[in-house]
Write an enzyme that holds these catalytic residues in place. Sequence first.
Site, short mmCIF file in Angstrom:
data_model
loop_
_atom_site.label_atom_id
_atom_site.label_comp_id
_atom_site.label_asym_id
_atom_site.label_seq_id
_atom_site.Cartn_x
_atom_site.Cartn_y
_atom_site.Cartn_z
N THR A 208 20.28 -16.80 10.86
CA THR A 208 19.85 -16.63 9.35
C THR A 208 21.21 -15.66 8.53
O THR A 208 22.09 -15.06 9.61
CB THR A 208 18.84 -15.38 9.33
OG1 THR A 208 19.13 -14.23 10.07
CG2 THR A 208 17.59 -16.05 9.64
N ASN A 210 22.44 -12.82 6.90
CA ASN A 210 21.93 -11.40 6.36
C ASN A 210 22.82 -10.84 4.99
O ASN A 210 23.82 -10.80 5.22
CB ASN A 210 21.84 -10.28 7.45
CG ASN A 210 21.09 -10.83 8.65
OD1 ASN A 210 20.02 -10.68 8.62
ND2 ASN A 210 21.76 -11.43 9.55
N GLU A 255 17.07 -11.74 5.07
CA GLU A 255 17.56 -12.60 6.04
C GLU A 255 17.21 -14.04 5.33
O GLU A 255 16.00 -14.17 5.15
CB GLU A 255 16.80 -12.34 7.32
CG GLU A 255 17.18 -11.12 7.80
CD GLU A 255 16.62 -10.50 9.01
OE1 GLU A 255 16.61 -11.53 10.08
OE2 GLU A 255 15.92 -9.51 9.04
#
Length: 311
Positions: A208, A210, A255
């Site tokens: 992911t 962030n 995220e």
Amino acid sequence: MEIVNSVNEITKPFLNAVVTVGNFDGVHLGHQMLFKKVIERAQDIGGTSVVFTFDPHPVEVLKGIHVPVITPLPRKMELIASKGIEVAICQPFTLKFAQITAEEFVKDILMQKIGMKEIIAGYDYSFGKGREGNLELLKKWGDELGFKVHVVGPIKVNGVVVSSTKVRELIQEGKVEKVRKFLGRYYQVTGKVIRGRDRGGRLLGIPTANLALVNEVFPKLGVYAVEVIYQGKKYQGAANIGFSPTFGNNALSVETHILDFNQDIYGEEIKINFVKKLRDERKFSRVEELVTQIKKDIETARKILSQFSIA
């Protein structure tokens, strides 16, 4: 678009300035109608289209209340420019500036400094110290001092008046599809990709991006189908806004798993358009259950985004 960072930077009045004044947080459909009218009138009289706005939000200065913004200043300037405005004056809003009377604001700033010949005002416009100035007073001075006042009525979507307050409320409720109807575009947040807790790729097998949080309104906690813009290119994605309850965290994070993407973008800026809410944030008893749900979220997002006309 020329950006002026304070009225003190103005060395001479603009030619036949047609002005609108406001905070314009969100640059929603109501604001856009004001800008459209400003541009039309400026073209009609061979003048300059001018938007006069403030930073920070006056409520923060006058009442000490933190106001998460719909559009941070750079984004607001970008959106105003995209509508065709020629000059944006972004006045620092201070306690000293707040003491300027309505009469001083009109005569000394709008007329003398900016060169206002016409003003486009919203139906609920007020101005000056203690909001003492109103449309009635503005029209009176217009007659006396020789400038025209045009009033634009409220813009409604499904019978609801479009306002920054309503847009902010819808975002916080996670109703991002309705927000799009009020803004005329997807709600967008922008930020740099930071190193998170390194669980997405390492532990869950789902990397992911962030996002570093800034002073923006963030949608209600949960999972969303999103569009990610990186270096001008658009990607599909699924974003989670929350505290990662499965792992017992207290820090809010955003995220985003970007579909079919494997570049290293740490430190890079991305934009996230919120398209549709998929579900609320949940706590899972086991990591495996979380992984299964995330994979379902990703596929749901993929299906939804393939049906939307992304813009």
